[in-house]
Design a protein around this motif. Structure first.
Motif, PDB file in Angstrom:
ATOM      1  N   ILE A 275       0.472  -2.133  -0.629  1.00  0.00           N
ATOM      2  CA  ILE A 275       0.122  -1.139   0.395  1.00  0.00           C
ATOM      3  C   ILE A 275       1.380  -0.384   0.817  1.00  0.00           C
ATOM      4  N   LYS A 276       1.244   0.903   0.998  1.00  0.00           N
ATOM      5  CA  LYS A 276       2.338   1.729   1.518  1.00  0.00           C
ATOM      6  C   LYS A 276       1.746   2.763   2.462  1.00  0.00           C
ATOM      7  N   HIS A 277       2.267   2.829   3.670  1.00  0.00           N
ATOM      8  CA  HIS A 277       1.784   3.774   4.676  1.00  0.00           C
ATOM      9  C   HIS A 277       0.263   3.719   4.842  1.00  0.00           C
ATOM     10  N   ASN A 279      -2.105   2.867   2.899  1.00  0.00           N
ATOM     11  CA  ASN A 279      -2.934   3.167   1.736  1.00  0.00           C
ATOM     12  C   ASN A 279      -2.563   2.234   0.591  1.00  0.00           C
ATOM     13  N   PRO A 280      -3.526   1.871  -0.254  1.00  0.00           N
ATOM     14  CA  PRO A 280      -3.156   1.131  -1.457  1.00  0.00           C
ATOM     15  C   PRO A 280      -2.344   2.034  -2.386  1.00  0.00           C
ATOM     16  N   CYS A 281      -1.228   1.512  -2.888  1.00  0.00           N
ATOM     17  CA  CYS A 281      -0.528   2.253  -3.933  1.00  0.00           C
ATOM     18  C   CYS A 281      -0.816   1.649  -5.302  1.00  0.00           C
ATOM     19  N   ALA A 282      -1.252   0.385  -5.320  1.00  0.00           N
ATOM     20  CA  ALA A 282      -1.662  -0.245  -6.576  1.00  0.00           C
ATOM     21  C   ALA A 282      -2.445  -1.509  -6.268  1.00  0.00           C
ATOM     22  N   VAL A 283      -3.451  -1.782  -7.085  1.00  0.00           N
ATOM     23  CA  VAL A 283      -4.278  -2.987  -6.955  1.00  0.00           C
ATOM     24  C   VAL A 283      -4.616  -3.463  -8.364  1.00  0.00           C
ATOM     25  N   SER A 299       1.721  -0.387 -12.397  1.00  0.00           N
ATOM     26  CA  SER A 299       0.851   0.716 -11.991  1.00  0.00           C
ATOM     27  C   SER A 299       1.610   1.763 -11.185  1.00  0.00           C
ATOM     28  N   ASP A 300       2.419   1.321 -10.221  1.00  0.00           N
ATOM     29  CA  ASP A 300       3.172   2.264  -9.390  1.00  0.00           C
ATOM     30  C   ASP A 300       4.477   1.614  -8.944  1.00  0.00           C
ATOM     31  N   PRO A 301       5.466   1.564  -9.831  1.00  0.00           N
ATOM     32  CA  PRO A 301       6.738   0.917  -9.483  1.00  0.00           C
ATOM     33  C   PRO A 301       7.567   1.707  -8.483  1.00  0.00           C
ATOM     34  N   VAL A 302       7.190   2.955  -8.226  1.00  0.00           N
ATOM     35  CA  VAL A 302       7.935   3.777  -7.277  1.00  0.00           C
ATOM     36  C   VAL A 302       7.458   3.511  -5.851  1.00  0.00           C
ATOM     37  N   SER A 303       6.153   3.622  -5.631  1.00  0.00           N
ATOM     38  CA  SER A 303       5.617   3.495  -4.276  1.00  0.00           C
ATOM     39  C   SER A 303       5.721   2.081  -3.723  1.00  0.00           C
ATOM     40  N   ILE A 304       5.724   1.091  -4.601  1.00  0.00           N
ATOM     41  CA  ILE A 304       5.761  -0.294  -4.131  1.00  0.00           C
ATOM     42  C   ILE A 304       7.068  -0.602  -3.400  1.00  0.00           C
ATOM     43  N   PHE A 305       8.116   0.167  -3.674  1.00  0.00           N
ATOM     44  CA  PHE A 305       9.418  -0.045  -3.031  1.00  0.00           C
ATOM     45  C   PHE A 305       9.278   0.102  -1.517  1.00  0.00           C
ATOM     46  N   THR A 319       6.047 -15.877 -10.109  1.00  0.00           N
ATOM     47  CA  THR A 319       5.730 -14.648  -9.380  1.00  0.00           C
ATOM     48  C   THR A 319       6.824 -14.318  -8.373  1.00  0.00           C
ATOM     49  N   ALA A 320       7.341 -15.349  -7.697  1.00  0.00           N
ATOM     50  CA  ALA A 320       8.393 -15.142  -6.710  1.00  0.00           C
ATOM     51  C   ALA A 320       9.638 -14.530  -7.353  1.00  0.00           C
ATOM     52  N   GLU A 321       9.960 -14.940  -8.567  1.00  0.00           N
ATOM     53  CA  GLU A 321      11.124 -14.384  -9.253  1.00  0.00           C
ATOM     54  C   GLU A 321      10.978 -12.883  -9.456  1.00  0.00           C
ATOM     55  N   GLU A 322       9.760 -12.435  -9.775  1.00  0.00           N
ATOM     56  CA  GLU A 322       9.521 -10.999  -9.948  1.00  0.00           C
ATOM     57  C   GLU A 322       9.533 -10.273  -8.608  1.00  0.00           C
ATOM     58  N   LEU A 323       8.960 -10.896  -7.599  1.00  0.00           N
ATOM     59  CA  LEU A 323       8.942 -10.276  -6.266  1.00  0.00           C
ATOM     60  C   LEU A 323      10.353 -10.071  -5.736  1.00  0.00           C
ATOM     61  N   LYS A 324      11.233 -11.027  -6.023  1.00  0.00           N
ATOM     62  CA  LYS A 324      12.595 -10.976  -5.493  1.00  0.00           C
ATOM     63  C   LYS A 324      13.387  -9.795  -6.042  1.00  0.00           C
ATOM     64  N   LYS A 325      12.957  -9.270  -7.184  1.00  0.00           N
ATOM     65  CA  LYS A 325      13.677  -8.162  -7.810  1.00  0.00           C
ATOM     66  C   LYS A 325      13.435  -6.825  -7.106  1.00  0.00           C
ATOM     67  N   ILE A 326      12.440  -6.805  -6.196  1.00  0.00           N
ATOM     68  CA  ILE A 326      12.024  -5.553  -5.562  1.00  0.00           C
ATOM     69  C   ILE A 326      12.311  -5.630  -4.071  1.00  0.00           C
ATOM     70  N   PHE A 327      12.638  -4.501  -3.460  1.00  0.00           N
ATOM     71  CA  PHE A 327      12.735  -4.465  -2.006  1.00  0.00           C
ATOM     72  C   PHE A 327      11.329  -4.330  -1.435  1.00  0.00           C
ATOM     73  N   LEU A 328      10.894  -5.338  -0.692  1.00  0.00           N
ATOM     74  CA  LEU A 328       9.575  -5.332  -0.063  1.00  0.00           C
ATOM     75  C   LEU A 328       9.726  -5.632   1.421  1.00  0.00           C
TER      76      LEU A 328
END
Length: 513
Positions: A275-277, A279-283, A299-305, A319-328
């Motif tokens: 979710i971003k602002h 709205n779903p950005c990817a599901v 699906s949307d590697p830009v908006s998920i940031f 899954t946590a290893e992949e999540l850690k690579k992104i700013f969330l």
């Protein structure tokens, strides 16, 4: 003249010390039942309320303070000569302070297997009556409902010899705040017991502050977060999420987390939502949440940031290893494997929320604010009619139908005008918040990073013209789901047939503003 205080409290925290301080200031203390017994056991001289009313407590304590000798003493205007004369003629002494808190109605209705009789007996009558009387007459009577205010009252009396007007006004305001909340709990609980989902002439909800927020949507706006306090509301919502790590949630974090949770409730299979602002950005859905997250991220590697990511399954280390690579901003899941939680917690700003259940049996009402009022509606819990219609020459294939239902679940949670393009239970493009439908379609197509051949499209409302179907056909979309109901439906059906698109009319619209 000797000052008098009436003390009758269910919550006895700090009351002995407060009563002792009042005695030191020369107060006589009138009390009732359990409070009187408790104070006397702690060495404080107390006048039995029956000695003031000249009437015994009756009806198992239901009637003890409801008497003119009490309420006239509380309500008298002390600089009104007629009031003073009336009190003197009737031998009624003024009451200068009312210290009361109420039967634990909230705690009672939250008990497991509570009986109706127990609920009824925990509706306080005498307490709110005295509190409201004293709060009305706050210019002359100090009223204290919250034990947290005992210290404030004593400090002012030490410094000034009495409680100031401003403090009495503040304390009176707290009384009306709390009694309104208390009565709202009773009203809503009774409504629930009667299975009454009507829209009442006077609409109230009991709200309890969860936290002060640093700011609202923007730094110049103040904000707080409140929970609806009713036992029949399921705990599968953002107000009951347990924060395991990270900075405190912001106003926007809470809004976006709520949107993620509500969208997740549409799915039974392992699903990830970004979710971003609001709205779903990817599901995406898959056989496991790791694969679901990989699909979301692709699906949307830009908006998920800087967004919110939520799962309906436990998060594992992979899954946590992949999540850690992104700013969330926030990660939400029913649970986290121990090593997954440790890994995510190594990022200090990661807000990690645990929400074990995702039941749909929750608050019936959806409330939106307007300036000066609110709009109240039933929550949008219906997905589509069971008798939905295929209106084109070609029917959707099994895989197309699965993707259509997937896309329809997502588009229900996208701001209108809303379009969702999906394939293999993964969003490929989302067009949201556009002021006309063709722009939403064009936006979803343009923002997709994928070849759209063989994909499906969901629209939250009907197509007013055939241009949206034409655009979908040219992009390679092979199936469409939409409500139908336009006077130009035939034009859209003809366009779908022209491109060999299978199209379903659901008969259900999902506008979201």
């Amino acid at each position: 003249m000797t000052r008098r205080a009436i003390i009758s409290v269910y919550n006895k925290d700090g009351i002995v010390e407060f009563a002792r301080a009042l005695k030191d200031f020369g107060y006589e203390i009138i009390s009732t039942g359990g409070t009187m017994k408790y104070l006397r056991e702690n060495g404080i001289e107390v006048i039995n309320i029956s000695d003031i009313t000249n009437f015994p407590e009756i009806l198992d304590g239901r009637v003890k303070t409801l008497h003119p000798n009490i309420h006239a003493g509380i309500l008298a205007i002390k600089d009104n000569q007629e009031h003073v004369m009336t009190l003197n003629e009737l031998n009624i002494s003024p009451i200068d302070m009312v210290v009361v808190n109420l039967y634990p109605f909230k705690e009672t209705i939250f008990k497991e297997n509570v009986t109706f009789d127990d609920v009824i007996e925990n509706i306080d009558i005498g307490g709110p009556t005295m509190l409201r009387a004293a709060a009305k007459n706050f210019r002359y009577t100090t009223v204290v409902i919250d034990p947290a205010d005992y210290g404030l009252v004593i400090e002012e009396m030490k410094e000034k010899g009495d409680v100031s007007f401003d403090t009495r006004f503040y304390l009176a305001t707290k009384v009306f705040e709390y009694t309104a909340y208390y009565d709202s709990m009773i009203f809503n609980y009774f409504k629930y017991l009667r299975n009454d989902k009507s829209f009442s002439n006077h609409f109230t909800f009991p709200l309890e502050k969860i936290q002060e927020l640093r700011y609202g949507e923007n730094p110049h706006q103040q904000a707080s977060f409140y929970r609806i306090v009713l036992p029949f509301i399921e705990k599968s919502n953002i107000t009951n999420a347990q924060q395991l790590h990270g900075k405190e949630l912001s106003f926007n974090n809470i809004l976006d987390s709520d949107s993620a949770i509500e969208l997740l409730k549409e799915f039974d299979e392992p699903t990830c939502v970004a979710i971003k602002h609001n709205n779903p950005c990817a599901v995406a859905s898959s056989d496991n949440i790791f694969e679901a997250f990989k699909k979301v991220n692709s699906s949307d590697p830009v908006s998920i940031f800087g967004g919110i990511v939520a799962f309906n399954r436990k998060v594992d280390r992979q899954t946590a290893e992949e999540l850690k690579k992104i700013f969330l901003e926030v990660v939400i899941a029913p649970d986290f494997d121990e090593d997954a939680l440790a890994l995510l917690s190594s990022k200090k700003d990661f807000r990690i929320l645990k929400l074990p259940t995702l039941s749909k049996n929750d608050v019936y009402y959806d409330i939106k604010s307007v300036n000066g009022g609110v709009l109240v509606q039933e929550r949008d819990r219906k997905l589509l009619n069971e008798d939905y219609q295929v209106v084109t020459e070609r029917k959707p294939e099994k895989k197309e139908l699965e993707d259509l239902i997937f896309a329809w679940k997502v588009v229900k949670h996208v701001k209108s005008n809303a379009i969702v393009i999906a394939k293999d239970k993964m969003t490929l493009g989302i067009g949201m918040g556009q002021t006309n439908r063709i722009w939403a379609v064009e936006h979803a197509i343009a923002r997709s990073r994928f070849d759209l051949n063989g994909s499906v499209l969901a629209s939250d409302a009907f197509f007013p013209f055939s241009d949206s179907v034409e655009a979908a056909g040219k992009a390679g979309i092979t199936a469409i789901i939409q409500p139908g109901g336009s006077i130009r439906d035939k034009d859209s059906i003809d366009a779908a047939n022209k491109y060999n698109i299978a199209m379903i009319f659901t008969g259900i619209r999902h506008f979201r503003h």
